[in-house]
Design a protein around this motif. Sequence first.
Motif, short mmCIF file in Angstrom:
data_model
loop_
_atom_site.label_atom_id
_atom_site.label_comp_id
_atom_site.label_asym_id
_atom_site.label_seq_id
_atom_site.Cartn_x
_atom_site.Cartn_y
_atom_site.Cartn_z
N GLY A 270 0.84 -1.21 0.00
CA GLY A 270 0.00 0.00 0.00
C GLY A 270 0.87 1.24 0.00
N GLY A 271 1.92 1.21 -0.79
CA GLY A 271 2.94 2.27 -0.76
C GLY A 271 2.49 3.56 -1.41
N SER A 272 3.36 4.54 -1.25
CA SER A 272 3.06 5.92 -1.68
C SER A 272 3.05 6.05 -3.20
N THR A 273 2.20 6.95 -3.68
CA THR A 273 2.19 7.28 -5.11
C THR A 273 3.51 7.93 -5.53
N ASN A 274 4.24 8.49 -4.58
CA ASN A 274 5.52 9.10 -4.93
C ASN A 274 6.52 8.08 -5.46
N ALA A 275 6.32 6.82 -5.10
CA ALA A 275 7.22 5.77 -5.62
C ALA A 275 7.16 5.74 -7.14
N VAL A 276 6.03 6.08 -7.72
CA VAL A 276 5.90 6.05 -9.18
C VAL A 276 6.92 7.01 -9.80
N ILE A 277 6.92 8.23 -9.31
CA ILE A 277 7.83 9.24 -9.87
C ILE A 277 9.29 8.86 -9.62
N HIS A 278 9.59 8.42 -8.40
CA HIS A 278 10.98 8.14 -8.07
C HIS A 278 11.51 6.91 -8.82
N LEU A 279 10.71 5.88 -8.93
CA LEU A 279 11.18 4.68 -9.65
C LEU A 279 11.38 5.00 -11.13
N LEU A 280 10.50 5.82 -11.71
CA LEU A 280 10.68 6.22 -13.11
C LEU A 280 12.00 6.98 -13.28
N ALA A 281 12.30 7.83 -12.32
CA ALA A 281 13.54 8.62 -12.41
C ALA A 281 14.77 7.73 -12.26
N ILE A 282 14.73 6.79 -11.32
CA ILE A 282 15.88 5.89 -11.13
C ILE A 282 16.08 5.03 -12.37
N ALA A 283 14.99 4.50 -12.89
CA ALA A 283 15.08 3.66 -14.10
C ALA A 283 15.66 4.46 -15.26
N GLY A 284 15.28 5.74 -15.33
CA GLY A 284 15.79 6.59 -16.40
C GLY A 284 17.30 6.74 -16.35
N ARG A 285 17.85 6.72 -15.15
CA ARG A 285 19.32 6.83 -15.01
C ARG A 285 20.01 5.56 -15.53
N LEU A 286 19.31 4.44 -15.44
CA LEU A 286 19.91 3.15 -15.79
C LEU A 286 19.60 2.71 -17.22
N GLY A 287 18.73 3.47 -17.90
CA GLY A 287 18.30 3.04 -19.23
C GLY A 287 17.37 1.85 -19.20
N VAL A 288 16.76 1.61 -18.03
CA VAL A 288 15.78 0.52 -17.93
C VAL A 288 14.44 1.03 -18.45
N PRO A 289 13.87 0.39 -19.47
CA PRO A 289 12.58 0.88 -19.97
C PRO A 289 11.48 0.68 -18.93
N LEU A 290 10.86 1.76 -18.53
CA LEU A 290 9.78 1.70 -17.53
C LEU A 290 8.82 2.83 -17.84
N SER A 291 7.54 2.53 -17.85
CA SER A 291 6.56 3.57 -18.17
C SER A 291 5.51 3.63 -17.08
N LEU A 292 4.76 4.72 -17.12
CA LEU A 292 3.66 4.89 -16.16
C LEU A 292 2.70 3.70 -16.22
N ASP A 293 2.43 3.23 -17.43
CA ASP A 293 1.47 2.14 -17.58
C ASP A 293 1.96 0.85 -16.93
N ASP A 294 3.28 0.66 -16.81
CA ASP A 294 3.79 -0.53 -16.14
C ASP A 294 3.27 -0.61 -14.71
N PHE A 295 3.12 0.54 -14.08
CA PHE A 295 2.66 0.54 -12.69
C PHE A 295 1.24 0.02 -12.57
N ASP A 296 0.41 0.38 -13.53
CA ASP A 296 -0.97 -0.09 -13.51
C ASP A 296 -1.04 -1.58 -13.84
N VAL A 297 -0.36 -1.95 -14.92
CA VAL A 297 -0.43 -3.34 -15.40
C VAL A 297 0.14 -4.30 -14.35
N LEU A 298 1.30 -3.97 -13.81
CA LEU A 298 1.97 -4.90 -12.89
C LEU A 298 1.27 -4.97 -11.53
N ALA A 299 0.63 -3.88 -11.14
CA ALA A 299 0.01 -3.85 -9.81
C ALA A 299 -1.40 -4.44 -9.81
#
Length: 576
Positions: A270-299
């Motif tokens: 039941g984590g914070s919505t802020n995780a969405v923004i932060h995980l997207l930013a961290i993934a962006g540093r690594l070149g890991v493809p991650l999108s907003l829709d991944d959060f909906d689909v995976l959850a």
Amino acid sequence: MTVNGALRSTQWFGATGRSGMAYRGWMRSQGFTPEVFDGRPVIGIATTWSELAPCNVHLHRVAESVKRGVWQAGGFPLEFPAMALGETLLRPTAMLYRNLLAMEAEELMRANPLDGVVLLSGCDKTTPGLLMAAASVDLPAVMVTGGPMLNGKYQGTDVGSGTAVWRFEEDLVAGRMTQEECVFAEGCMARSNGHCMTMGTASTMASMAEALGMQLPYSATWPAVDARRYETAQRAGQVVVGLVRDDLRPSAIMTRAAFENAIRVNAAIGGSTNAVIHLLAIAGRLGVPLSLDDFDVLARDVPTLVNLQPSGQYLMEDFCYAGGLPAVMRELAENGLLHADAVTVTGSAVGANVAEAACWNREVIKTVAEPFQPAGTGTAVLRGNLAPGGAVIKQSASSPHLLKHRGRALVFDSPTDYYAVSNDPDLDVDEDTVLVIRYCGPRGYPGMPEVSNVALPKKLLLGGVRDMVRICDGRMSGTAYGTVVLHVSPEAAAGGPLALVRTGDWITLDVPARALTLEVSDDELAARRAQWQPPAAHASRGWTYLYTEHVLQADAGADLDFLVGASGHPVPKDSH
Ligand code: FES
């Protein structure tokens, strides 16, 4: 992390002649004996300690435990400060500075003779900021978060930091509490070192660091004052030396599989919505493809397992004693909801790390078979003509009867404008009204603060209304609750459709259909757009200027465009 077969730090401390003397000699002013420069791994301990960041104020002591572990394992520890971001004090918002911390820490890690790093964080932005930095330098790294405060205690009940503040404020406005009682209660809420002990953003991001494999099992949940917090820190010091020797780097740990694990864990806790923004930013540093829709689909197929405030009843101390995050991750793994083979800083796969994790309290940590909230009640991603780039809503913190709702907009261009009239008994508002608060996004405020869950109008609170639909391009504290559509993208200040809404427009929120619709024709919106004027710039110099010129929208993690990606660790040129 070797360069031509030798550790990176050897380029400094192994040098001969004038350069070598300069690198070693000035360090010896601290009293180090010469053998610390014998080629052993040099471990930086990045601490976000500051008395202005009360959640991180004990990190000096945590660092001492890390040093013990580094020395034990044959390394050479060196503590250094990185920008401390105190969520409660910084104006206009700590989020304005997350990327500055990430940039500062990245440059310090790269420019200094370090072979590995231990990242000490706690308050909300310090955890993602340091992870973004470590991702862009890609030196072996272990995170140690500072741990949550002990449970707040007030009048015989547990009170959660942040979450209780919203309730106390409502009780104050509605006359159920006096100002004196509020002052007494605030001291009962924050009664030990540590970060917020609800499942707010700090606890969420600590859990994300553990789920990503970047901190040791159980590290997210030991209370800040628990001896095992310090034991874990000492262990982290030992572990990072091993990571340097094995050259196991963040890019090998924070993979797409690790991010998928983190997203599912976020749903389960039941984590914070802020995780969405932060995980997207961290993934962006690594070149890991991650999108907003991944959060909906995976959850979507992950039930909420953890019964913690703000969605539930308990607090982080209870979560720790119930078995902590490994008990949750074991439950996910046994139900096919975790990539068990994702490697972690332990050197083992996450599945092996949590295989024996016990749960001691099923009131706090539920099972997939009998969850706290069913699958599909986590953070949902909404789209529509009001949020073409997407928006999010935390369903578990929302009122079920409002998840499908149609109402007339009442629009404000800032929270300040709203609060100027929110106590007006004649405010034209009822429980069906949709409050729109805009110009709170990354560029607009600036910094995308946690202001979206504005308190309800006094008129409604006195009438017993406890929730209403609010829509905003800002964020909401992870400790907060309410039916609040967040992170609307593009934001109003960037010319998003949110800027075109007018009071009286009809808005439809349909969370099951993932839709957010402004019932205004395209022609009318085009006419309004032709009249729209972008807001004046916030700054013509300094960090705020740089930030507002380069910040990405929320659906891309709100990083700066020129910070996306990684530069690695090499610095070929000498300073002497
Ligand atoms: Fe620092 Fe909540 S204010 S974690």
